[in-house]
Design a protein around this motif. Structure first.
Motif, short mmCIF file in Angstrom:
data_model
loop_
_atom_site.label_atom_id
_atom_site.label_comp_id
_atom_site.label_asym_id
_atom_site.label_seq_id
_atom_site.Cartn_x
_atom_site.Cartn_y
_atom_site.Cartn_z
N VAL A 116 -1.25 -10.65 -0.08
CA VAL A 116 -0.19 -10.70 1.17
C VAL A 116 -1.08 -10.86 2.26
CG1 VAL A 116 1.79 -9.54 2.33
CG2 VAL A 116 1.63 -9.48 -0.47
N LEU A 117 -1.93 -9.76 2.47
CA LEU A 117 -2.85 -9.81 3.56
C LEU A 117 -4.49 -10.29 3.33
CD1 LEU A 117 -1.89 -6.27 5.15
CD2 LEU A 117 -0.59 -8.45 5.56
N GLU A 118 -4.88 -10.82 4.19
CA GLU A 118 -6.30 -11.43 3.91
C GLU A 118 -7.23 -10.04 4.34
OE1 GLU A 118 -6.55 -14.64 6.43
OE2 GLU A 118 -5.52 -16.11 5.15
N SER A 119 -8.38 -10.17 3.55
CA SER A 119 -9.52 -9.21 3.51
C SER A 119 -10.51 -10.20 4.26
CB SER A 119 -9.82 -8.67 2.22
OG SER A 119 -10.78 -7.64 2.63
N PRO A 120 -11.46 -9.27 5.16
CA PRO A 120 -11.30 -7.60 5.47
C PRO A 120 -10.14 -7.76 6.44
CG PRO A 120 -13.04 -8.96 6.67
CD PRO A 120 -12.64 -9.83 5.66
N VAL A 130 -1.33 -15.45 12.12
CA VAL A 130 -1.48 -14.22 12.98
C VAL A 130 -1.88 -13.12 12.39
CG1 VAL A 130 -0.23 -12.64 14.52
CG2 VAL A 130 0.39 -15.02 14.50
N LYS A 131 -3.21 -12.24 12.67
CA LYS A 131 -3.79 -11.29 11.92
C LYS A 131 -2.90 -10.18 12.14
CE LYS A 131 -7.74 -9.54 10.52
NZ LYS A 131 -8.58 -10.10 9.26
N PRO A 132 -2.63 -9.44 10.93
CA PRO A 132 -1.80 -8.18 11.08
C PRO A 132 -2.77 -7.25 11.60
CG PRO A 132 -1.42 -9.46 8.96
CD PRO A 132 -2.45 -10.06 9.65
N HIS A 148 -0.28 5.43 3.64
CA HIS A 148 0.13 4.01 4.47
C HIS A 148 -1.14 3.39 4.32
CE1 HIS A 148 3.41 5.53 7.44
NE2 HIS A 148 3.65 6.01 6.33
N LEU A 149 -2.19 3.95 4.22
CA LEU A 149 -3.66 2.96 4.00
C LEU A 149 -3.82 2.72 2.54
CD1 LEU A 149 -6.14 4.89 5.80
CD2 LEU A 149 -5.81 2.67 6.11
N TRP A 150 -3.11 3.40 1.70
CA TRP A 150 -3.18 3.23 0.25
C TRP A 150 -2.26 1.86 0.05
CZ3 TRP A 150 -0.93 7.26 -3.60
CH2 TRP A 150 -1.05 6.93 -5.35
N TYR A 151 -1.20 1.81 0.75
CA TYR A 151 -0.59 0.94 0.60
C TYR A 151 -0.92 -0.60 0.99
CZ TYR A 151 3.61 -2.43 -0.52
OH TYR A 151 4.36 -3.46 -0.99
N ALA A 152 -1.71 -0.52 2.18
CA ALA A 152 -2.31 -1.46 2.85
C ALA A 152 -3.30 -2.02 1.81
CB ALA A 152 -3.03 -1.10 4.22
N LYS A 153 -3.90 -1.36 1.22
CA LYS A 153 -5.07 -1.94 0.32
C LYS A 153 -4.57 -2.56 -0.75
CE LYS A 153 -7.06 2.20 0.36
NZ LYS A 153 -8.14 3.33 0.05
N GLN A 154 -3.02 -2.23 -1.39
CA GLN A 154 -2.45 -2.70 -2.19
C GLN A 154 -1.73 -4.24 -1.69
OE1 GLN A 154 -1.94 -1.83 -5.40
NE2 GLN A 154 -1.21 -3.78 -5.93
N LEU A 155 -1.54 -4.29 -0.56
CA LEU A 155 -1.16 -5.57 0.07
C LEU A 155 -2.40 -6.60 0.03
CD1 LEU A 155 1.16 -4.35 2.94
CD2 LEU A 155 1.98 -5.55 0.88
#
Length: 303
Positions: free
Chosen positions: A188-192, A165-167, A176-183
């Motif tokens: 933990v999260l796929e890019s893009p 499932v795409k978060p 929050h964006l800073w931590y998202a980039k860390q994930l």
């Protein structure tokens, strides 16, 4: 930065949120049938994505009841109109503290559960997208804290990725964006990634243009972003998002009004945003285009 307007825009309709709006407008849907019907009407009006919470049908208060989520998703999937399904995973991280002199025990409204329980309806219903609120913040009311620790986000994000499932990262402030980039960096999260810029929610990022562009400029170039603004600035932020290269979210979760003194329906808010976007010279894209763009797979829920 140079102007990089988005010419192919998708609209997300946030059908009904978890706030106390249920008694402020008769158009805020409460029951699973009402929520699904409103989502379907929004899709017919031009929304490619519908973002859904559920509520207790009698009181209208926010709920995490799995049976309500399943009924909503089944009704939307069985409809004759196609739409990308996006379910919230923001519930279950609420702390309401006691008085400033005696913060513990916590007060009514506290709802803190573990990562697996917060994602249980996602595992059951298997939507194409679900939200991940990427940080902790003081959230509007005096003693309410929206709580999403790094450990909780890592656990939930891992589960979402493993479920396929795409978060949709909900970023209420620059940190929050800073931590998202860390994930993403941690795997933990796929890019893009997909991110929603949440503007004007007390006490996160205010909805002025300087702050909005600071958020936009912190989104990696290969990520897809949308944005919303609360209340009367909903359509202004929609236009700004398109101009800045993003997509649009509207809906009764964020704004109850069509015009001054005129309460809106979800379909009317989508129709208004379609008019704005098309008059800017952009094209509204549909659900299959969104799936292709974001690499989504439409699946059946668990039997």
């Amino acid at each position: 930065m140079p102007l990089a307007m988005n010419r192919d825009v998708f609209i997300t309709c946030a059908v009904t949120g978890s706030g106390g709006s249920q008694d402020r407008s008769p158009h805020v849907p409460r029951s699973p049938k009402q929520i699904a019907d409103s989502a379907i009407d929004a899709a017919k009006a031009g929304a490619a994505v519908v973002h859904c919470h559920v509520r207790d049908p009698e009181s209208g208060t926010p709920s995490r009841d799995l049976t309500y989520y399943r009924e909503v998703t089944d009704r939307i999937r069985d409809a004759e109109v196609d739409v990308v399904l996006n379910l919230t995973a923001g519930m279950g991280g609420d702390i309401v503290f006691g008085s400033p002199e005696q913060p513990f025990p916590t007060a009514a409204g506290t709802d803190m559960v573990g990562a697996t329980e917060r994602v249980a309806h996602i595992a059951e219903c298997l939507p194409e997208i679900c939200t991940l609120d990427c940080g902790t913040m003081n959230f509007a009311e005096a003693d309410y804290v929206m709580t999403n620790t790094p450990g909780m986000l890592t656990a939930m994000g891992t589960m979402m990725t493993e479920l396929g499932v795409k978060p949709e990262i909900e970023a209420f402030d620059t940190g929050h964006l800073w931590y998202a980039k860390q994930l993403v960096k941690d795997g933990v999260l796929e890019s893009p990634a997909l991110v929603q810029l949440c503007m004007g929610v007390p006490w996160g990022a205010p909805d002025d243009l300087n702050t909005f562009m600071a958020m936009v400029n912190n989104v990696p170039d290969d990520w897809t972003f949308s944005a919303f603004g609360l209340g009367r600035n909903q359509m202004a932020i929609a236009a700004a998002s398109v101009l800045a290269g993003g997509n649009v979210r509207v809906g009764l979760e964020d704004n109850l009004w069509l015009d001054k003194g005129v309460l809106a329906t979800n379909a009317q808010l989508v129709e208004r945003s379609v008019t704005i976007i098309e008059n800017m010279g952009a094209r509204i894209i549909g659900p299959q285009d969104v799936r292709d763009k974001l690499g989504l797979t439409k699946r059946a829920p668990k039997a």
